[in-house]
Design a protein around this motif. Structure first.
Motif, PDB file in Angstrom:
ATOM      1  N   GLN A  98       0.834  -1.203   0.000  1.00  0.00           N
ATOM      2  CA  GLN A  98       0.000   0.000   0.000  1.00  0.00           C
ATOM      3  C   GLN A  98       0.872   1.258   0.000  1.00  0.00           C
ATOM      4  OE1 GLN A  98      -3.258  -0.264   2.697  1.00  0.00           O
ATOM      5  NE2 GLN A  98      -4.045   1.773   2.235  1.00  0.00           N
ATOM      6  N   ARG A 121       1.654   6.951  -6.923  1.00  0.00           N
ATOM      7  CA  ARG A 121       0.717   8.039  -7.223  1.00  0.00           C
ATOM      8  C   ARG A 121       1.385   9.391  -7.000  1.00  0.00           C
ATOM      9  NH1 ARG A 121      -4.822   9.009  -7.436  1.00  0.00           N
ATOM     10  NH2 ARG A 121      -5.426   6.917  -6.783  1.00  0.00           N
ATOM     11  N   ASP A 135      -9.762  -4.568  -1.506  1.00  0.00           N
ATOM     12  CA  ASP A 135     -10.311  -3.269  -1.101  1.00  0.00           C
ATOM     13  C   ASP A 135      -9.430  -2.094  -1.485  1.00  0.00           C
ATOM     14  OD1 ASP A 135     -12.444  -4.615   0.021  1.00  0.00           O
ATOM     15  OD2 ASP A 135     -11.581  -4.664   2.040  1.00  0.00           O
ATOM     16  N   SER A 146      -8.402  -1.247  -4.382  1.00  0.00           N
ATOM     17  CA  SER A 146      -8.834  -0.642  -5.647  1.00  0.00           C
ATOM     18  C   SER A 146     -10.242  -0.070  -5.514  1.00  0.00           C
ATOM     19  CB  SER A 146      -8.795  -1.675  -6.774  1.00  0.00           C
ATOM     20  OG  SER A 146      -9.596  -2.790  -6.456  1.00  0.00           O
ATOM     21  N   ASP A 147     -10.470   1.036  -6.209  1.00  0.00           N
ATOM     22  CA  ASP A 147     -11.783   1.697  -6.189  1.00  0.00           C
ATOM     23  C   ASP A 147     -12.690   1.172  -7.300  1.00  0.00           C
ATOM     24  OD1 ASP A 147     -11.197   3.818  -4.094  1.00  0.00           O
ATOM     25  OD2 ASP A 147      -9.600   4.212  -5.538  1.00  0.00           O
ATOM     26  N   LYS A 148     -12.081   0.581  -8.315  1.00  0.00           N
ATOM     27  CA  LYS A 148     -12.835   0.030  -9.428  1.00  0.00           C
ATOM     28  C   LYS A 148     -12.050  -1.141  -9.983  1.00  0.00           C
ATOM     29  CE  LYS A 148     -14.701   1.356 -13.986  1.00  0.00           C
ATOM     30  NZ  LYS A 148     -14.769   2.436 -15.004  1.00  0.00           N
ATOM     31  N   LYS A 149     -12.733  -2.170 -10.462  1.00  0.00           N
ATOM     32  CA  LYS A 149     -12.032  -3.325 -11.039  1.00  0.00           C
ATOM     33  C   LYS A 149     -12.867  -3.943 -12.144  1.00  0.00           C
ATOM     34  CE  LYS A 149     -12.405  -4.686  -6.872  1.00  0.00           C
ATOM     35  NZ  LYS A 149     -12.283  -5.298  -5.536  1.00  0.00           N
ATOM     36  N   SER A 190     -12.505  -9.128 -10.409  1.00  0.00           N
ATOM     37  CA  SER A 190     -13.477  -9.388  -9.342  1.00  0.00           C
ATOM     38  C   SER A 190     -13.693 -10.878  -9.138  1.00  0.00           C
ATOM     39  CB  SER A 190     -14.813  -8.717  -9.676  1.00  0.00           C
ATOM     40  OG  SER A 190     -14.682  -7.318  -9.716  1.00  0.00           O
ATOM     41  N   GLU A 220     -10.943   9.333 -10.299  1.00  0.00           N
ATOM     42  CA  GLU A 220     -11.915   8.672  -9.423  1.00  0.00           C
ATOM     43  C   GLU A 220     -11.262   7.684  -8.452  1.00  0.00           C
ATOM     44  OE1 GLU A 220     -12.323   8.726 -12.857  1.00  0.00           O
ATOM     45  OE2 GLU A 220     -13.517  10.562 -12.637  1.00  0.00           O
ATOM     46  N   GLY A 221      -9.968   7.434  -8.627  1.00  0.00           N
ATOM     47  CA  GLY A 221      -9.282   6.507  -7.735  1.00  0.00           C
ATOM     48  C   GLY A 221      -8.451   5.488  -8.494  1.00  0.00           C
ATOM     49  N   GLU A 269      -7.885   2.095 -10.398  1.00  0.00           N
ATOM     50  CA  GLU A 269      -8.624   1.116 -11.198  1.00  0.00           C
ATOM     51  C   GLU A 269      -7.754  -0.112 -11.423  1.00  0.00           C
ATOM     52  OE1 GLU A 269     -10.605   0.613 -15.647  1.00  0.00           O
ATOM     53  OE2 GLU A 269     -10.036   2.607 -14.918  1.00  0.00           O
TER      54      GLU A 269
END
Length: 278
Positions: free
Chosen positions: A46, A53, A73, A75-78, A83, A96-97, A99
């Motif tokens: 992490q 970033r 957890d 990732s904000d989108k996958k 998944s 947005e975070g 991905e």
């Protein structure tokens, strides 16, 4: 145009060909790519992501042991493959975070499709129980495989992956068996490190016309891929999978056009093999 900053996070990375691959891809795409290797275990993963970033990386690739962490957890989108397999090997930073993507799954699926491999109703053996094994099961089930068995040194570890893929693909049967020979299968996938860091033999002999996929890569091929080719199997080796997922990663980071992906993959495979003697 500013350089694309990215890299590979994981442990160990001393055998990685990714820097050579992305040098090749940068030349083919006409983009400057600054690709770094960051050796990092799970405890510091992490922290490494936050550092990437902060240093304005477009994204990064992940290898052992952090593919499952990236798909969790953090990732904000996958994507769907990440998944269901519970594993991601590529990420990009967005407003947005974070991905997460499983470009390994896309690479294996495309390699099978390009060869016209039809696994509908077939039986497959997957050696391993980690992220690459779960990814392989996802691809096999997506291709219509009827029966997929994980051959694992730690059968308990395969349980969560079996639960996810079973729920997503009710038409396929998933099971786990001790690490050992697999008889009467149409496809064998090596999703263990065997062959990557030193010569090693899987506990199964490839067969003529069998589909054989090897995630590890080694210049000149691993024992498994060399033996599979000798016996007339249909082989997808780790070098091809590395190139395919690398090109898909670069596309995700804005380094090439979708219409150019097939040509770049073809040329990059040739150049990487020439450069490494693979």
């Amino acid at each position: 145009m500013p350089p694309i900053k990215a890299g590979l996070i994981g442990l160990p990375l001393n055998r990685s060909l990714s820097p050579q691959l992305f040098t090749i891809l940068a030349g083919l795409c006409g983009r400057e790519v600054e690709y770094s290797l960051w050796e990092c275990g799970t405890a510091k993963f992490q922290e490494a992501v936050a550092k990437a970033r902060a240093e304005s990386w477009a994204g990064f690739n992940v290898t052992l042991p952090d593919k499952q962490l990236l798909a969790g957890d953090l990732s904000d989108k996958k994507d769907r493959a990440a998944s269901i397999a519970g594993s991601a090997n590529c990420a990009r930073f967005t407003p947005e975070g974070l991905e997460a993507r499983n470009t390994d799954a896309a690479a294996m699926a495309a390699a099978m499709l390009d060869r016209g491999m039809d696994l509908t109703g077939k039986k497959a053996a997957v050696y391993g129980s980690g992220g690459s094994a779960a990814t392989s099961a996802y691809v096999l089930a997506s291709a219509g495989a009827e029966d997929v068995t994980f051959y694992a040194r730690d059968p308990v570890r395969a349980g969560p992956a079996i639960g996810r893929v079973s729920a997503a693909f009710p038409g396929s049967v998933f099971s786990v068996a001790p690490f050992g020979p697999a008889d009467g299968v149409d496809a064998v996938i090596n999703a263990t490190p065997i062959g990557m860091y030193e010569e090693g033999h899987l506990p199964v002999e490839p067969a003529k016309d069998q589909v054989c996929v090897d995630w590890p890569y080694s210049p000149g091929g691993t024992f498994f891929t060399r033996r599979a080719r000798e016996l007339g199997a249909h082989v997808i080796d780790g070098m091809e999978l590395l190139v395919r997922q690398g090109v898909l990663s670069l596309f995700l980071w804005g380094g090439c056009r979708e219409s150019d992906i097939a040509d770049i993959i073809r040329e990059a495979r040739k150049l990487l093999r020439e450069k490494t003697g693979g």
